[in-house]
Write a protein that holds these residues in place. Structure first.
Motif, mmCIF file in Angstrom:
data_model
loop_
_atom_site.group_PDB
_atom_site.id
_atom_site.type_symbol
_atom_site.label_atom_id
_atom_site.label_comp_id
_atom_site.label_asym_id
_atom_site.label_seq_id
_atom_site.Cartn_x
_atom_site.Cartn_y
_atom_site.Cartn_z
ATOM 1 N N LEU A 202 5.066 -17.123 -4.071
ATOM 2 C CA LEU A 202 4.890 -16.043 -3.375
ATOM 3 C C LEU A 202 6.341 -14.989 -3.692
ATOM 4 C CD1 LEU A 202 3.417 -17.021 -0.036
ATOM 5 C CD2 LEU A 202 2.330 -15.626 -1.863
ATOM 6 N N THR A 203 7.327 -15.941 -3.711
ATOM 7 C CA THR A 203 8.637 -15.230 -4.156
ATOM 8 C C THR A 203 8.327 -14.392 -5.453
ATOM 9 O OG1 THR A 203 10.124 -16.256 -2.756
ATOM 10 C CG2 THR A 203 11.200 -15.304 -4.957
ATOM 11 N N HIS A 204 7.833 -15.073 -6.631
ATOM 12 C CA HIS A 204 7.837 -14.509 -7.778
ATOM 13 C C HIS A 204 6.647 -13.469 -7.791
ATOM 14 C CE1 HIS A 204 9.212 -18.947 -9.146
ATOM 15 N NE2 HIS A 204 9.966 -18.276 -8.698
ATOM 16 N N PHE A 205 5.676 -13.483 -7.218
ATOM 17 C CA PHE A 205 4.501 -12.799 -7.337
ATOM 18 C C PHE A 205 5.030 -11.377 -6.678
ATOM 19 C CE2 PHE A 205 1.164 -10.484 -5.035
ATOM 20 C CZ PHE A 205 0.462 -9.845 -6.083
ATOM 21 N N TRP A 206 5.718 -11.297 -5.356
ATOM 22 C CA TRP A 206 6.227 -10.466 -4.546
ATOM 23 C C TRP A 206 7.366 -9.558 -5.388
ATOM 24 C CZ3 TRP A 206 2.565 -7.808 -2.306
ATOM 25 C CH2 TRP A 206 1.550 -8.436 -1.870
ATOM 26 N N SER A 207 8.252 -10.480 -6.006
ATOM 27 C CA SER A 207 9.637 -9.861 -6.361
ATOM 28 C C SER A 207 9.133 -8.997 -7.675
ATOM 29 C CB SER A 207 10.601 -10.778 -6.802
ATOM 30 O OG SER A 207 10.182 -11.896 -7.744
ATOM 31 N N ARG A 208 8.225 -9.651 -8.393
ATOM 32 C CA ARG A 208 7.704 -8.891 -9.781
ATOM 33 C C ARG A 208 6.901 -7.523 -9.213
ATOM 34 N NH1 ARG A 208 6.626 -10.516 -15.149
ATOM 35 N NH2 ARG A 208 7.921 -12.205 -15.379
ATOM 36 N N SER A 209 6.322 -7.658 -8.229
ATOM 37 C CA SER A 209 5.360 -6.226 -7.854
ATOM 38 C C SER A 209 6.542 -5.380 -7.251
ATOM 39 C CB SER A 209 4.585 -6.738 -6.519
ATOM 40 O OG SER A 209 3.579 -7.672 -7.243
ATOM 41 N N ILE A 210 7.547 -5.699 -6.627
ATOM 42 C CA ILE A 210 8.641 -4.780 -6.107
ATOM 43 C C ILE A 210 9.323 -4.224 -7.513
ATOM 44 C CG2 ILE A 210 10.955 -4.560 -4.840
ATOM 45 C CD1 ILE A 210 9.700 -6.962 -3.105
ATOM 46 N N VAL A 211 9.626 -4.986 -8.281
ATOM 47 C CA VAL A 211 10.350 -4.516 -9.754
ATOM 48 C C VAL A 211 9.498 -3.353 -10.168
ATOM 49 C CG1 VAL A 211 11.078 -5.153 -11.934
ATOM 50 C CG2 VAL A 211 11.913 -6.508 -10.068
ATOM 51 N N ASN A 212 8.103 -3.926 -10.111
ATOM 52 C CA ASN A 212 7.174 -2.863 -11.164
ATOM 53 C C ASN A 212 7.035 -1.526 -10.388
ATOM 54 O OD1 ASN A 212 6.586 -4.704 -13.049
ATOM 55 N ND2 ASN A 212 5.005 -5.670 -11.951
ATOM 56 N N LYS A 213 7.170 -1.352 -8.880
ATOM 57 C CA LYS A 213 6.783 -0.477 -8.172
ATOM 58 C C LYS A 213 7.905 0.449 -7.750
ATOM 59 C CE LYS A 213 2.111 -0.583 -6.749
ATOM 60 N NZ LYS A 213 1.382 0.490 -6.818
ATOM 61 N N SER B 257 12.661 9.761 -9.507
ATOM 62 C CA SER B 257 12.578 8.317 -8.477
ATOM 63 C C SER B 257 13.410 7.375 -9.315
ATOM 64 C CB SER B 257 11.116 7.997 -8.430
ATOM 65 O OG SER B 257 10.632 7.517 -9.797
ATOM 66 N N GLY B 258 13.631 6.462 -8.657
ATOM 67 C CA GLY B 258 14.615 5.451 -9.415
ATOM 68 C C GLY B 258 14.762 4.277 -8.521
ATOM 69 N N TYR B 259 15.208 4.526 -7.248
ATOM 70 C CA TYR B 259 15.543 3.611 -6.312
ATOM 71 C C TYR B 259 14.679 3.941 -5.061
ATOM 72 C CZ TYR B 259 19.058 2.449 -9.498
ATOM 73 O OH TYR B 259 19.718 2.084 -10.835
ATOM 74 N N ASN B 260 14.000 5.052 -4.853
ATOM 75 C CA ASN B 260 13.217 5.176 -3.751
ATOM 76 C C ASN B 260 13.841 5.195 -2.603
ATOM 77 O OD1 ASN B 260 10.397 5.452 -5.357
ATOM 78 N ND2 ASN B 260 11.286 3.834 -6.187
ATOM 79 N N ILE C 177 8.152 -3.536 5.476
ATOM 80 C CA ILE C 177 9.158 -4.090 4.424
ATOM 81 C C ILE C 177 9.511 -2.768 3.645
ATOM 82 C CG2 ILE C 177 9.714 -5.409 2.406
ATOM 83 C CD1 ILE C 177 9.081 -7.279 4.861
ATOM 84 N N ASN C 178 10.830 -2.447 3.648
ATOM 85 C CA ASN C 178 11.386 -1.286 3.053
ATOM 86 C C ASN C 178 12.522 -1.749 1.807
ATOM 87 O OD1 ASN C 178 12.209 1.109 1.970
ATOM 88 N ND2 ASN C 178 13.335 1.735 3.910
ATOM 89 N N TYR C 179 12.211 -1.633 0.451
ATOM 90 C CA TYR C 179 13.076 -1.901 -0.352
ATOM 91 C C TYR C 179 13.626 -0.756 -0.874
ATOM 92 C CZ TYR C 179 12.573 -6.999 -1.221
ATOM 93 O OH TYR C 179 12.844 -8.238 -1.168
ATOM 94 N N GLY C 180 13.836 0.232 -0.246
ATOM 95 C CA GLY C 180 14.476 1.487 -0.447
ATOM 96 C C GLY C 180 15.995 1.585 0.375
ATOM 97 N N LYS D 67 1.082 -1.231 0.044
ATOM 98 C CA LYS D 67 0.174 -0.192 -0.070
ATOM 99 C C LYS D 67 0.769 1.116 -0.082
ATOM 100 C CE LYS D 67 -3.671 -2.262 2.705
ATOM 101 N NZ LYS D 67 -4.431 -2.477 3.653
ATOM 102 N N GLN D 68 2.123 1.005 0.509
ATOM 103 C CA GLN D 68 3.050 2.257 0.564
ATOM 104 C C GLN D 68 4.174 2.244 -0.541
ATOM 105 O OE1 GLN D 68 3.716 3.399 4.722
ATOM 106 N NE2 GLN D 68 5.835 4.210 4.053
ATOM 107 N N GLY D 69 3.879 1.011 -1.637
ATOM 108 C CA GLY D 69 4.861 1.334 -2.614
ATOM 109 C C GLY D 69 6.070 0.357 -2.250
ATOM 110 N N PHE D 70 6.005 -0.499 -1.046
ATOM 111 C CA PHE D 70 7.171 -1.064 -0.583
ATOM 112 C C PHE D 70 8.583 -0.366 -0.176
ATOM 113 C CE2 PHE D 70 5.331 -3.690 -4.036
ATOM 114 C CZ PHE D 70 4.640 -4.858 -3.141
ATOM 115 N N THR D 71 8.310 1.077 -0.105
ATOM 116 C CA THR D 71 9.315 1.914 0.554
ATOM 117 C C THR D 71 8.870 3.021 1.427
ATOM 118 O OG1 THR D 71 9.469 3.516 -1.525
ATOM 119 C CG2 THR D 71 10.850 1.524 -1.902
#
Length: 769
Positions: A641-652, A661-664, A619-622, A597-601
């Protein structure tokens, strides 16, 4: 007549085909250097630089501090072109001028427009509106090359600034002298900072292609023509030329050793004035690095972003040794000149490097560099061992020959262990083992908190050895940064496990047993009542009250919900603490649903990470502490679930292609760029690739085909190919996998399988397994 017409048509076809071939985009043409440059920090943006270059020549729009400095896309004026954009270091800012009156003003900044700008890896062109000058910049490894085209008549000038604030450093002093009508030499001093406590000199040699007509300089507010009087924190010189030619060329060699070495670098690397050749050579070198991974499929935007990420993976960490292998050793507190060992041909065996911390490298450059650029890995390991020989410790982030004690723990251990386990062994293994073992014992680098220069108490290491955890707060007091007990406990435990793997490989059973036992200490900071990693004081009492979303309350650049998952070496043990794999997967999945909901960052830049709302994210991918979490599912038996969430993170998080933006978050010298590359090609290593014959977890690649060209000097195979079938934005799950036409029961490959070469085929679907 018909024969002539036929041959003419053939000729036209050949010409047309040649033109089309010329237009095929090279990786260097796909890189988007502006990415995230509105949020830039000093070492982030690079243009006229070679891979790991000593010279990192680019325009500076903002020069006050390490953060929010360097080239910032939304700033409207250029204050200089400086040659060093490194971790805690800057150096030699210059700017072309015309008819500038030093007596009336010291404000040299010029407005500029992005519409008159070209930026590519190895090259920067910009038009200085105030002076009507087109400036072009390129470089060799240690020499900056400038080309100035003056579009109006007047006194042509170049300013060389010798003092003042420049990014992370106050340039506290400098000097300049004239060697000939075209050549000047000198030095500037990077003043000490809280992170780099020793003053660090940078020496330079400047050569013009035309003789200098006049010289005028200043020191504080005094105008002078005597170069010996030009010194201090506010000083510089303006050299002038006649207007007989509209073009002026300038070469600038730098060295951390001496003026003579700066001249040597200049003359050895750039003994001509062919600007276009150097520019094209730079493009060619960048292409040689970037083309080691070839991608097919995906959108043009996907491909451009991929090569931009790969470009960033090779940025930030800088060469500090000279052409002949001389380097400045500052580990003793004094400036000493040392020599890199030479090979039989008289060439340096490796380069010496300046580097930010390897904190988080276990999930990023460990995998990417070791697989794709093993020769770079080997150079960095040898450089770390040179620091060990000079100063007694393997560093975790040196700056200009200084120890900085940046971040925490012994973050170099996984990097070196992973290199050894992958067969990269062109270094003294026994020396490396000795140095790493020293870091993991009293007297080593684990004792020191971030930037703890004079004491060895801030890391709480004695408590870790005695009680099995680092308390929070550390009772001895405040000695450095990042004295976060639970985070330190988790880092030490993982790093101990990686050292245990090297001990096992080297048949040291006693150390293997010692470090394996210590690697279980992470359990001592897990609170079974709350279900989170939790701070506890020196007497063992848990922090009260406890909020797992409270930022920096015992957790280094993270909160408890993010840091809880930092057990990459024993996820089965963590799952057992949490009540079993099923409950653990359920908890982690819920954390991802909240983070989505917060874009993973935590916002779109590192500066927003402490925002009261943004920081409350599980979870913070920034930032580095939780960037492994998407692949935990796979290790616990749920690759879907790895495949679903890793693709979602790449997209967001890692798909945009704009300056804002770029690495957030915090792209620490290639760490997040490397992570983005790995997620997009579908390869990951949970434990940092530190076990014997390390395993790679297979993710969800976004491209139809990925070809990794393996180094024949290190690996027996020629290419490792990943091919996806039915891939799309919807088909994110791997339905089936085969390697060299044999079905894989698990989505996992070993290092020796990949480096033998072969083809991994993944059939993609939109259905969960």
């Amino acid at each position: 007549m018909k024969t002539r017409s036929f041959h003419f048509l053939i000729f036209l076809f050949q010409v047309h085909f040649h033109v089309l071939a010329q237009k095929v985009a090279q990786p260097v043409d796909l890189v988007y250097p502006y990415l995230d440059s509105s949020n830039s920090r000093w070492f982030f943006f690079n243009s006229a630089s070679r891979p790991f270059g000593m010279v990192n020549l680019s325009p500076d729009t903002d020069i006050d501090g390490a953060w929010g400095s360097g080239y910032r896309y939304e700033s409207d004026s250029i204050k200089g072109f400086s040659h060093i954009h490194a971790w805690q270091l800057s150096g030699l800012s210059v700017l072309p001028l015309i008819d500038f009156d030093l007596e009336s003003s010291h404000n040299i900044a010029s407005p500029f427009s992005h519409s008159n700008e070209i930026v590519k890896p190895g090259y920067h062109q910009v038009f200085l509106d105030r002076y009507h000058i087109k400036a072009e910049l390129t470089s060799t490894l240690r020499v900056g090359f400038h080309k100035y085209s003056f579009e109006k008549k007047g006194e042509q000038q170049v300013l060389i600034r010798l003092g003042g604030m420049l990014g992370p450093s106050q340039i506290t002093d400098g000097s300049i002298s004239q060697k000939s009508t075209e050549t000047f030499t000198g030095h500037v001093i990077n003043g000490s900072t809280s992170r780099r406590p020793l003053e660090t000199p940078v020496f330079f040699a400047v050569k013009f292609n035309r003789p200098v007509k006049a010289i005028k300089g200043w020191s504080v507010s005094e105008i002078t023509t005597n170069l010996q009087d030009i010194k201090g924190p506010d000083s510089g010189v303006i050299v002038s030329f006649d207007g007989n030619s509209s073009e002026l060329l300038m070469k600038v060699g730098i060295s951390y050793v001496s003026v003579d070495q700066a001249l040597l670098n200049l003359e050895s690397e750039l003994d001509h004035w062919d600007f276009e050749k150097v520019k094209e050579d730079s493009f060619e070198e960048w292409n040689s690095y970037l083309s080691r991974i070839e991608i097919k499929g995906g959108s043009e935007k996907d491909q451009r972003r991929f090569y931009t990420d790969l470009w960033h993976a090779l940025q930030g960490r800088r060469t500090i040794s000279d052409f002949n292998g001389k380097y400045a050793d500052m580990t003793s507190g004094e400036h000493k000149v040392k020599q890199i060992p030479l090979d039989n041909a008289g060439n340096p065996k490796f380069r010496h490097f300046n580097s930010d911390s390897f904190w988080g490298a276990q999930w990023t450059i460990n995998t990417l560099w070791h697989l794709v650029y093993p020769e770079i890995t080997e150079e960095f390991v040898n450089s770390m061992l040179q620091y060990y020989q000079d100063g007694g410790l393997i560093p975790r982030g040196p700056s200009g020959g200084n120890y900085t004690y940046v971040m925490t723990g012994a973050s170099s251990t996984p990097f070196i262990v992973s290199a050894y386990q992958k067969g990269i062994r062109g270094f003294d293994v026994q020396m490396a083992y000795e140095g790493l073992l020293k870091n993991h014992r009293p007297g080593g680098i684990m004792e020191k908190a971030g930037y703890e220069h004079k004491t060895s108490l801030g890391g709480g290491f004695q408590h870790y050895l005695k009680n099995g955890y680092v308390p929070w707060p550390i009772p001895e007091g405040k000695f450095g940064a990042h004295q976060d007990g639970p985070s330190l406990t988790l880092e030490y435990a993982y790093q101990d496990w990686t050292l245990a793997q090297l001990a096992l490989a080297l048949d040291d059973s006693e150390v293997y047993k010692e470090m394996t036992e210590r690697s279980k200490f992470y359990k001592n900071t897990f609170d079974p009542e709350s279900g989170w990693m939790r701070p506890r004081n020196v007497t063992g009492e848990w922090k009260q009250p406890f909020d797992p979303y409270e930022y920096n309350a015992g957790f280094n650049e993270a909160n408890g919900s993010q840091a809880t998952w930092f057990v990459p070496h024993d996820l089965d043990g963590l799952a057992q603490l949490m009540g079993g794999k099923e409950k653990t997967i359920e908890r982690l999945n819920a954390s991802f649903e909240i983070a989505e909901k917060q874009g993973f960052t935590s916002g779109t830049s590192h500066s927003q990470e402490t925002h009261p709302e943004y920081r409350r994210i599980p979870i913070n991918y920034g930032n580095q502490p939780s960037i492994q979490t998407a692949f935990i599912f796979q290790k616990l038996g749920r690759p879907d679930l790895t495949h679903f969430w890793s693709r979602s993170i790449v997209n967001k998080v890692y798909s945009e292609l704009n300056p804002n933006s770029g690495y957030n978050g915090d792209e620490d010298q290639g760490l997040m760029g490397s992570l983005a590359v790995l997620m997009k090609i579908g390869l990951f290593q949970m434990n940092g690739g530190t076990e014997v014959n390390p395993s790679y977890q297979i993710g969800s690649p976004i491209f139809d085909e990925i070809i990794i060209k393996l180094s024949q000097n290190y690996y027996p195979g020629e290419k490792f190919i990943i091919r996806t079938l039915n891939n799309s934005k919807e088909n994110v799950y791997v339905k089936s996998a085969s390697f060299n036409k044999k079905a894989l029961n698990e989505l996992d490959l070993r290092h020796n399988q990949i480096t033998q070469g072969g083809e991994l085929v993944l059939e993609m679907t939109n259905q969960e397994n």
